[in-house]
Design a protein around this motif. Structure first.
Motif, PDB file in Angstrom:
ATOM      1  N   GLY A  24       1.046  -1.203  -0.036  1.00 43.84           N
ATOM      2  CA  GLY A  24       0.177   0.120  -0.007  1.00 43.84           C
ATOM      3  C   GLY A  24       0.792   1.252  -0.018  1.00 43.84           C
ATOM      4  O   GLY A  24       0.691   2.204  -0.573  1.00 43.84           O
ATOM      5  N   ILE A  25       1.973   1.249   0.689  1.00 42.70           N
ATOM      6  CA  ILE A  25       2.966   2.294   0.729  1.00 42.70           C
ATOM      7  C   ILE A  25       3.300   2.509  -0.524  1.00 42.70           C
ATOM      8  O   ILE A  25       3.651   3.815  -1.129  1.00 42.70           O
ATOM      9  N   LEU A  26       3.883   1.442  -1.231  1.00 44.35           N
ATOM     10  CA  LEU A  26       4.767   1.519  -2.491  1.00 44.35           C
ATOM     11  C   LEU A  26       3.755   2.023  -3.478  1.00 44.35           C
ATOM     12  O   LEU A  26       3.989   2.897  -4.432  1.00 44.35           O
ATOM     13  N   GLY A  27       2.575   1.400  -3.522  1.00 45.02           N
ATOM     14  CA  GLY A  27       1.130   1.825  -4.292  1.00 45.02           C
ATOM     15  C   GLY A  27       1.048   3.450  -4.376  1.00 45.02           C
ATOM     16  O   GLY A  27       0.859   3.982  -5.221  1.00 45.02           O
ATOM     17  N   ALA A  28       0.876   3.677  -2.887  1.00 43.70           N
ATOM     18  CA  ALA A  28       0.519   5.143  -3.080  1.00 43.70           C
ATOM     19  C   ALA A  28       1.709   6.127  -3.247  1.00 43.70           C
ATOM     20  O   ALA A  28       1.261   7.239  -4.107  1.00 43.70           O
ATOM     21  N   SER A  29       2.819   5.619  -3.260  1.00 40.50           N
ATOM     22  CA  SER A  29       4.123   6.391  -3.640  1.00 40.50           C
ATOM     23  C   SER A  29       3.973   6.480  -4.985  1.00 40.50           C
ATOM     24  O   SER A  29       4.284   7.601  -5.658  1.00 40.50           O
ATOM     25  N   ALA A  30       3.905   5.418  -5.800  1.00 40.34           N
ATOM     26  CA  ALA A  30       3.681   5.499  -7.375  1.00 40.34           C
ATOM     27  C   ALA A  30       2.784   6.374  -7.780  1.00 40.34           C
ATOM     28  O   ALA A  30       2.613   7.074  -8.899  1.00 40.34           O
ATOM     29  N   ALA A  31       1.372   6.317  -6.951  1.00 42.12           N
ATOM     30  CA  ALA A  31       0.399   7.072  -7.579  1.00 42.12           C
ATOM     31  C   ALA A  31       0.591   8.509  -7.463  1.00 42.12           C
ATOM     32  O   ALA A  31       0.436   9.415  -8.091  1.00 42.12           O
ATOM     33  N   TRP A  32       1.275   9.054  -6.317  1.00 46.89           N
ATOM     34  CA  TRP A  32       1.890  10.275  -5.976  1.00 46.89           C
ATOM     35  C   TRP A  32       2.871  10.741  -7.470  1.00 46.89           C
ATOM     36  O   TRP A  32       2.701  11.760  -7.737  1.00 46.89           O
ATOM     37  N   ALA A  33       3.627   9.766  -7.557  1.00 46.44           N
ATOM     38  CA  ALA A  33       4.632  10.128  -8.625  1.00 46.44           C
ATOM     39  C   ALA A  33       3.988  10.294 -10.032  1.00 46.44           C
ATOM     40  O   ALA A  33       4.317  11.325 -10.652  1.00 46.44           O
ATOM     41  N   GLY A  34       2.851   9.525 -10.286  1.00 45.08           N
ATOM     42  CA  GLY A  34       1.982   9.772 -11.485  1.00 45.08           C
ATOM     43  C   GLY A  34       1.336  11.066 -11.512  1.00 45.08           C
ATOM     44  O   GLY A  34       1.264  11.521 -12.527  1.00 45.08           O
ATOM     45  N   ALA A  35       0.735  11.473 -10.339  1.00 47.27           N
ATOM     46  CA  ALA A  35       0.235  12.594 -10.358  1.00 47.27           C
ATOM     47  C   ALA A  35       0.908  13.679 -10.441  1.00 47.27           C
ATOM     48  O   ALA A  35       0.777  14.724 -11.302  1.00 47.27           O
ATOM     49  N   HIS A  36       2.355  13.548  -9.661  1.00 50.36           N
ATOM     50  CA  HIS A  36       3.270  14.724  -9.684  1.00 50.36           C
ATOM     51  C   HIS A  36       3.518  15.041 -11.244  1.00 50.36           C
ATOM     52  O   HIS A  36       3.910  16.152 -11.529  1.00 50.36           O
ATOM     53  N   TRP A  37       3.937  14.174 -11.904  1.00 52.84           N
ATOM     54  CA  TRP A  37       4.439  13.850 -13.370  1.00 52.84           C
ATOM     55  C   TRP A  37       3.151  14.059 -14.200  1.00 52.84           C
ATOM     56  O   TRP A  37       3.639  13.970 -15.659  1.00 52.84           O
ATOM     57  N   HIS A  38       2.005  14.320 -14.070  1.00 51.88           N
ATOM     58  CA  HIS A  38       0.818  14.455 -14.718  1.00 51.88           C
ATOM     59  C   HIS A  38       0.861  13.131 -15.874  1.00 51.88           C
ATOM     60  O   HIS A  38       0.649  13.397 -17.038  1.00 51.88           O
ATOM     61  N   LEU A  39       1.072  12.087 -15.334  1.00 56.68           N
ATOM     62  CA  LEU A  39       0.928  10.805 -16.186  1.00 56.68           C
ATOM     63  C   LEU A  39      -0.631  10.446 -16.346  1.00 56.68           C
ATOM     64  O   LEU A  39      -1.395  10.700 -15.300  1.00 56.68           O
ATOM     65  N   ALA A  40      -0.786  10.062 -17.790  1.00 61.17           N
ATOM     66  CA  ALA A  40      -2.106   9.362 -17.735  1.00 61.17           C
ATOM     67  C   ALA A  40      -2.378   8.224 -16.899  1.00 61.17           C
ATOM     68  O   ALA A  40      -1.267   7.422 -16.518  1.00 61.17           O
ATOM     69  N   LEU A  41      -3.698   7.881 -16.434  1.00 64.54           N
ATOM     70  CA  LEU A  41      -3.675   6.759 -15.617  1.00 64.54           C
ATOM     71  C   LEU A  41      -3.282   5.640 -16.136  1.00 64.54           C
ATOM     72  O   LEU A  41      -2.620   4.700 -15.222  1.00 64.54           O
ATOM     73  N   PHE A  42      -3.479   5.252 -17.411  1.00 63.97           N
ATOM     74  CA  PHE A  42      -3.020   3.970 -17.992  1.00 63.97           C
ATOM     75  C   PHE A  42      -1.440   3.926 -17.963  1.00 63.97           C
ATOM     76  O   PHE A  42      -0.863   2.809 -17.722  1.00 63.97           O
ATOM     77  N   THR A  43      -0.909   5.044 -18.102  1.00 63.53           N
ATOM     78  CA  THR A  43       0.550   5.088 -17.999  1.00 63.53           C
ATOM     79  C   THR A  43       1.245   4.993 -16.661  1.00 63.53           C
ATOM     80  O   THR A  43       2.261   4.072 -16.631  1.00 63.53           O
ATOM     81  N   GLY A  44       0.417   5.313 -15.653  1.00 62.49           N
ATOM     82  CA  GLY A  44       0.909   5.158 -14.258  1.00 62.49           C
ATOM     83  C   GLY A  44       0.720   3.625 -13.729  1.00 62.49           C
ATOM     84  O   GLY A  44       1.341   3.000 -13.024  1.00 62.49           O
ATOM     85  N   TYR A  45      -0.407   3.075 -14.274  1.00 62.32           N
ATOM     86  CA  TYR A  45      -0.719   1.653 -13.932  1.00 62.32           C
ATOM     87  C   TYR A  45      -0.155   0.782 -14.635  1.00 62.32           C
ATOM     88  O   TYR A  45       0.205  -0.245 -14.207  1.00 62.32           O
ATOM     89  N   LEU A  46       0.450   0.983 -16.020  1.00 63.05           N
ATOM     90  CA  LEU A  46       0.846  -0.056 -16.688  1.00 63.05           C
ATOM     91  C   LEU A  46       2.182  -0.839 -16.032  1.00 63.05           C
ATOM     92  O   LEU A  46       2.330  -2.015 -15.955  1.00 63.05           O
ATOM     93  N   PRO A  47       3.241   0.187 -15.722  1.00 63.48           N
ATOM     94  CA  PRO A  47       4.673  -0.581 -14.950  1.00 63.48           C
ATOM     95  C   PRO A  47       4.215  -1.423 -14.020  1.00 63.48           C
ATOM     96  O   PRO A  47       4.648  -2.632 -13.852  1.00 63.48           O
ATOM     97  N   ALA A  48       3.308  -1.049 -13.044  1.00 61.07           N
ATOM     98  CA  ALA A  48       3.101  -2.080 -11.969  1.00 61.07           C
ATOM     99  C   ALA A  48       2.257  -3.212 -12.183  1.00 61.07           C
ATOM    100  O   ALA A  48       2.613  -4.296 -11.920  1.00 61.07           O
ATOM    101  N   VAL A  49       1.722  -3.216 -13.431  1.00 59.48           N
ATOM    102  CA  VAL A  49       0.821  -4.410 -13.875  1.00 59.48           C
ATOM    103  C   VAL A  49       1.713  -5.504 -14.483  1.00 59.48           C
ATOM    104  O   VAL A  49       1.852  -6.684 -14.328  1.00 59.48           O
ATOM    105  N   LEU A  50       2.611  -4.702 -15.361  1.00 63.98           N
ATOM    106  CA  LEU A  50       3.426  -5.301 -15.979  1.00 63.98           C
ATOM    107  C   LEU A  50       4.601  -6.270 -14.971  1.00 63.98           C
ATOM    108  O   LEU A  50       5.279  -7.360 -15.587  1.00 63.98           O
ATOM    109  N   VAL A  51       4.749  -5.492 -14.071  1.00 62.50           N
ATOM    110  CA  VAL A  51       5.908  -6.234 -12.882  1.00 62.50           C
ATOM    111  C   VAL A  51       5.234  -7.295 -12.237  1.00 62.50           C
ATOM    112  O   VAL A  51       5.650  -8.520 -12.165  1.00 62.50           O
ATOM    113  N   LEU A  52       4.209  -7.085 -11.863  1.00 61.21           N
ATOM    114  CA  LEU A  52       3.318  -7.957 -10.657  1.00 61.21           C
ATOM    115  C   LEU A  52       2.603  -8.778 -11.506  1.00 61.21           C
ATOM    116  O   LEU A  52       2.793 -10.111 -10.627  1.00 61.21           O
ATOM    117  N   LEU A  53       2.114  -8.729 -12.541  1.00 62.75           N
ATOM    118  CA  LEU A  53       1.398 -10.089 -13.118  1.00 62.75           C
ATOM    119  C   LEU A  53       2.097 -11.020 -13.321  1.00 62.75           C
ATOM    120  O   LEU A  53       1.958 -12.342 -12.907  1.00 62.75           O
TER     121      LEU A  53
END
Length: 406
Positions: free
Chosen positions: A145-174
């Motif tokens: 949860g902490i790492l996911g929230a941190s990744a979400a903060w980074a996505g928001a900070h860099w104004h990444l699209a939702l799909f772009t922000g979610y894709l790396p996590a899914v590609l690694v975790l799946l």
């Protein structure tokens, strides 16, 4: 492969499953404003979308109770977790309202099956170990949860699209959860049970259901109202108002990481009672806080106190129904979502009608219900489990001591 190696691998694989779910859920809930903007969801419609996820998860948890009578919980988890990750990606990929509705619906249904089967496996694996390891699994969830929230903060900070922000996590975790799922240890292999639900079982489980709902009311209060409370009631800056939930998550992680040691030394009842008192004290400090820093102290105490209750409630259900632990966990898991649904509107309604300081006293009183029900967590003198588990676990206790102990 020896039994002890199989159990250690099963424990590691399940711990990673908890971690992955923590990442996925945090990525979803911390980007709700971005989801709302991407799909043009109005403020009036947003609560319906948010409520649909726990409602569908509750329905799925009920269905999982019946599904595991035919299919092993490990198999359910093996397929539910990839669906959760793909549904998360679907939330970020759509453009129309119905796209996000379908994606969130699939996410909710998959999460219910995942949460139920994941905790079923945790309870049966703890029984095989013969000692408390359940808090360690939930610590992995908190870390995710902490790492996911941190990744979400980074996505928001860099104004990444939702799909772009979610894709790396899914590609690694799946791929990792799919590979790890091959090591899950189901009850038939690891000391669980699959007998019928006993007569009067619902009445015996009810105190734990009440504790679970109250714990999640407390948790959802922190998640949904800590920032608003610090800024609007205690006069903090907007930046400082984002800190309490992060502090809460960190203290939750720390408390769960060491909590199993406390259960082994002092017993589940003592640990749950101590956590309840600390959590109630945290709400009292928050309600009475003269300023933002005192309020942050209160939210810190909440993380330390609440973190032990939910994992030990699942573990207690497994001890209470050793012959039907899967059914007990599935039914208990429903009250996770009940508490989540009740908590936020309850505090918000009381805050609007009366005061937010007064509203903080309501989850405090509800959490104290756990003190009344503490004996449901097992014999006070037991360091872990009850008689049948200690006798059956004498050989299994040694299984984890040479391995990756929490």
């Amino acid at each position: 492969m020896t039994v002890d190696v199989r159990l250690r691998r099963g424990r590691g694989a399940l711990g990673f499953g908890f971690f992955a779910q923590g990442v996925a859920f945090a990525l979803l809930v911390t980007r709700i404003p971005a989801i709302q903007d991407q799909y043009g969801i109005s403020d009036g419609l947003l609560p319906a979308f948010l409520a649909a996820v726990p409602i569908l998860a509750g329905v799925s948890s009920v269905a999982t109770e019946h599904l595991v009578k035919r299919i092993a919980p490990g198999t359910v988890l093996r397929w539910a977790q990839p669906v959760v990750l793909l549904a998360l990606l679907g939330v970020g990929a759509g453009t129309r309202m119905w796209h996000v509705a379908v994606a969130l619906g699939v996410f909710g249904l998959a999460v219910g099956a995942l949460d139920a089967s994941m905790n079923m496996l945790g309870v049966s694996l703890q029984r095989a170990y013969g000692r408390s390891i359940m808090l360690g699994f939930h610590a992995a969830y908190s870390l995710g949860g902490i790492l996911g929230a941190s990744a979400a903060w980074a996505g928001a900070h860099w104004h990444l699209a939702l799909f772009t922000g979610y894709l790396p996590a899914v590609l690694v975790l799946l791929p990792m959860v799919l590979v790890g799922s091959r090591s899950y240890v189901d009850a038939a292999d690891g000391g669980g049970a699959a007998e019928g639900w006993p007569a009067g079982g619902g009445k015996l489980l009810l105190p734990l259901c009440l504790v679970m709902a109250c714990a999640y009311i407390g948790d959802s209060t922190v998640a949904n109202w800590s920032a608003k409370y610090l800024q609007d009631v205690l006069g903090s800056s907007e930046q400082l108002a984002t800190v309490p939930y992060n502090v809460y998550m960190v203290t939750t992680l720390i408390g769960r990481a060491v909590g199993d040691l406390g259960v082994r030394r002092f017993g589940a009842v003592a640990v749950v009672r101590g956590g309840t008192v600390v959590a109630a004290g945290g709400f009292a400090v928050v309600a009475a806080a003269p300023g933002a820093w005192t309020g942050m102290l209160g939210f810190t105490l909440l993380g330390i106190g609440l973190c032990v209750i939910v994992p030990q409630t699942f573990a207690a259900a497994g001890r209470l129904f050793p012959g039907a632990s899967d059914t007990a966990v599935a039914r208990l898991n429903i009250f996770n979502y009940v508490g989540f649904l009740i908590g936020s509107p309850l505090v918000g309604g009381i805050g609007d009608a009366w005061s937010y300081r007064g509203a903080m006293l309501v989850p405090m009183v509800l959490v104290l219900v756990t003190l009344v029900q503490a004996r449901s967590f097992g014999p006070e003198r037991a360091r872990y489990g009850v008689g049948h588990e200690r006798r059956a676990g004498d050989r299994a206790v040694d299984v984890g001591r040479g391995g990756n102990g929490v």
